[in-house]
Write a protein that holds these residues in place. Structure first.
Motif, PDB file in Angstrom:
ATOM      1  N   GLN A 158      28.050  40.692  35.882  1.00  0.00           N
ATOM      2  CA  GLN A 158      28.632  41.924  35.247  1.00  0.00           C
ATOM      3  C   GLN A 158      27.220  42.799  34.906  1.00  0.00           C
ATOM      4  N   LYS A 159      26.402  42.136  33.929  1.00  0.00           N
ATOM      5  CA  LYS A 159      25.235  42.742  33.652  1.00  0.00           C
ATOM      6  C   LYS A 159      24.206  43.068  34.794  1.00  0.00           C
ATOM      7  N   GLU A 160      24.249  42.145  35.531  1.00  0.00           N
ATOM      8  CA  GLU A 160      22.913  42.467  36.694  1.00  0.00           C
ATOM      9  C   GLU A 160      23.832  43.679  37.421  1.00  0.00           C
ATOM     10  N   LEU A 161      24.850  43.497  37.898  1.00  0.00           N
ATOM     11  CA  LEU A 161      25.423  44.473  38.965  1.00  0.00           C
ATOM     12  C   LEU A 161      25.450  46.039  38.271  1.00  0.00           C
ATOM     13  N   LYS A 162      25.974  46.227  36.787  1.00  0.00           N
ATOM     14  CA  LYS A 162      25.672  47.410  36.204  1.00  0.00           C
ATOM     15  C   LYS A 162      24.365  47.760  36.177  1.00  0.00           C
ATOM     16  N   ASN A 163      23.635  46.968  36.121  1.00  0.00           N
ATOM     17  CA  ASN A 163      22.009  47.216  36.166  1.00  0.00           C
ATOM     18  C   ASN A 163      21.432  47.833  37.465  1.00  0.00           C
ATOM     19  N   ARG A 164      22.356  47.583  38.406  1.00  0.00           N
ATOM     20  CA  ARG A 164      21.890  48.109  39.684  1.00  0.00           C
ATOM     21  C   ARG A 164      23.052  49.056  40.257  1.00  0.00           C
ATOM     22  N   GLY A 165      23.658  49.609  39.510  1.00  0.00           N
ATOM     23  CA  GLY A 165      24.169  51.117  39.715  1.00  0.00           C
ATOM     24  C   GLY A 165      25.756  50.893  39.845  1.00  0.00           C
ATOM     25  N   PHE A 166      26.265  49.792  39.538  1.00  0.00           N
ATOM     26  CA  PHE A 166      27.684  49.621  39.714  1.00  0.00           C
ATOM     27  C   PHE A 166      28.212  50.110  38.449  1.00  0.00           C
ATOM     28  N   ALA A 167      29.330  51.194  38.365  1.00  0.00           N
ATOM     29  CA  ALA A 167      29.755  51.882  37.260  1.00  0.00           C
ATOM     30  C   ALA A 167      30.728  50.688  36.833  1.00  0.00           C
ATOM     31  N   ASP A 168      31.745  50.286  37.463  1.00  0.00           N
ATOM     32  CA  ASP A 168      32.519  49.266  36.889  1.00  0.00           C
ATOM     33  C   ASP A 168      32.619  47.997  37.678  1.00  0.00           C
ATOM     34  N   VAL A 169      32.987  46.643  37.187  1.00  0.00           N
ATOM     35  CA  VAL A 169      32.787  45.374  37.852  1.00  0.00           C
ATOM     36  C   VAL A 169      34.178  44.591  37.309  1.00  0.00           C
ATOM     37  N   ASP A 170      34.496  44.098  38.202  1.00  0.00           N
ATOM     38  CA  ASP A 170      36.062  43.480  37.850  1.00  0.00           C
ATOM     39  C   ASP A 170      36.066  41.928  38.589  1.00  0.00           C
ATOM     40  N   PHE A 171      36.757  41.246  37.851  1.00  0.00           N
ATOM     41  CA  PHE A 171      36.781  39.636  38.609  1.00  0.00           C
ATOM     42  C   PHE A 171      38.162  39.419  38.705  1.00  0.00           C
ATOM     43  N   LEU A 172      38.846  39.104  39.859  1.00  0.00           N
ATOM     44  CA  LEU A 172      40.090  38.839  40.101  1.00  0.00           C
ATOM     45  C   LEU A 172      40.400  37.566  40.421  1.00  0.00           C
ATOM     46  N   THR A 173      41.428  36.996  40.598  1.00  0.00           N
ATOM     47  CA  THR A 173      41.930  35.614  40.935  1.00  0.00           C
ATOM     48  C   THR A 173      43.373  35.791  41.641  1.00  0.00           C
ATOM     49  N   ILE A 174      43.650  34.539  42.131  1.00  0.00           N
ATOM     50  CA  ILE A 174      45.114  34.476  42.831  1.00  0.00           C
ATOM     51  C   ILE A 174      46.044  35.035  41.911  1.00  0.00           C
ATOM     52  N   ALA A 175      45.906  34.895  40.653  1.00  0.00           N
ATOM     53  CA  ALA A 175      47.137  35.293  39.617  1.00  0.00           C
ATOM     54  C   ALA A 175      47.018  36.718  39.392  1.00  0.00           C
ATOM     55  N   ASN A 176      45.850  37.370  39.717  1.00  0.00           N
ATOM     56  CA  ASN A 176      45.540  38.853  39.514  1.00  0.00           C
ATOM     57  C   ASN A 176      44.695  39.344  40.511  1.00  0.00           C
ATOM     58  N   ASN A 177      45.258  39.662  41.489  1.00  0.00           N
ATOM     59  CA  ASN A 177      44.438  40.136  42.498  1.00  0.00           C
ATOM     60  C   ASN A 177      44.532  41.681  43.068  1.00  0.00           C
ATOM     61  N   ASP A 178      45.019  42.766  42.174  1.00  0.00           N
ATOM     62  CA  ASP A 178      45.340  43.894  42.593  1.00  0.00           C
ATOM     63  C   ASP A 178      44.066  44.745  42.072  1.00  0.00           C
ATOM     64  N   LEU A 179      43.858  45.303  43.215  1.00  0.00           N
ATOM     65  CA  LEU A 179      42.498  46.358  43.166  1.00  0.00           C
ATOM     66  C   LEU A 179      42.633  47.729  42.283  1.00  0.00           C
ATOM     67  N   ARG A 180      44.083  47.978  42.318  1.00  0.00           N
ATOM     68  CA  ARG A 180      44.351  49.407  41.681  1.00  0.00           C
ATOM     69  C   ARG A 180      43.692  49.983  40.504  1.00  0.00           C
ATOM     70  N   PRO A 181      43.928  48.773  39.496  1.00  0.00           N
ATOM     71  CA  PRO A 181      43.258  49.334  38.144  1.00  0.00           C
ATOM     72  C   PRO A 181      41.782  49.345  38.325  1.00  0.00           C
ATOM     73  N   LEU A 182      41.066  48.638  38.984  1.00  0.00           N
ATOM     74  CA  LEU A 182      39.551  49.116  39.090  1.00  0.00           C
ATOM     75  C   LEU A 182      39.382  50.310  39.712  1.00  0.00           C
ATOM     76  N   LEU A 183      39.986  50.275  40.750  1.00  0.00           N
ATOM     77  CA  LEU A 183      39.801  51.738  41.657  1.00  0.00           C
ATOM     78  C   LEU A 183      40.047  53.106  41.035  1.00  0.00           C
TER      79      LEU A 183
END
Length: 202
Positions: A158-183
């Motif tokens: 997450q730290k590396e990606l935010k340093n490279r211009g990603f405003a938000d980073v999320d980690f999803l799993t089989i139990a929580n695989n909905d992109l809507r909150p991040l988008l």
């Protein structure tokens, strides 16, 4: 190759990105009322960049991505009618080994940014400034789907990606695989909220 070719080659009605086996992340419906558009007021376009069922690799080739280049599994374009901001969310599907995820996401982001800039430069002079303004309105986000990464791994990535211009980073799993909150930006985690409102030391 033109970025606009992506629409011609890969546009479809799917609202998900798949990985190996049954791994999948999806964008849930905004509205569940019969007779209403489930995604009313939104544009949601999902593109599978690394499609194992496509031997011709049409989508990455439409973006001018060499076969040996690192790239992520999917790209999701998201916008809301009332907002000028456009979201490009890059998705990487992993099992337990997420060590390479950051490099794949960063490589894809850099390639697409270069492609968009080249497209702007190819426009007539009087259109280029507006094109660049549109690019500046893009908010880059990243999603990593995994089966069990450690908190330390997730924090480092997450730290590396935010340093490279990603405003938000999320980690999803089989139990929580909905992109809507991040988008939509409505899915800030409890930890992020705590950091945001953590009182500063005097």
């Amino acid at each position: 190759m033109s970025f606009s070719r992506l629409i011609l080659v890969a546009a479809n009605s799917k609202k998900y990105i798949v990985g190996e086996g049954r791994d999948k992340v999806h964008v849930s419906a905004k509205i569940s009322i019969s007779g209403r558009d489930a995604y009313e007021g939104e544009v949601v376009l999902c593109f599978q960049l690394d499609d194992r069922s496509d031997p011709h690799k049409q989508v990455p080739r439409s973006l001018g991505m060499p076969d040996n280049n690192q790239r992520c599994d999917g790209l999701v374009f998201y916008s809301q009618d009332e907002k000028a901001e456009k979201v490009v969310c890059l998705v990487e599907m992993k099992s337990t080994n997420i060590a390479e995820a950051a490099n794949q996401l960063i490589s894809t982001k850099e390639h697409i940014e270069q492609l968009l800039r080249r497209e702007c430069d190819s426009l007539p002079q009087n259109c280029q400034s507006e094109c660049r303004r549109q690019i500046m309105r893009i908010t880059w986000k990243a999603c990593i789907y995994h089966h069990g990464a450690s908190p330390g791994q997730r924090e480092d990535i997450q730290k590396e990606l935010k340093n490279r211009g990603f405003a938000d980073v999320d980690f999803l799993t089989i139990a929580n695989n909905d992109l809507r909150p991040l988008l939509s930006g409505e899915g800030i985690s409890a930890n992020e909220q705590a950091k945001k409102y953590k009182p500063r030391r005097k």
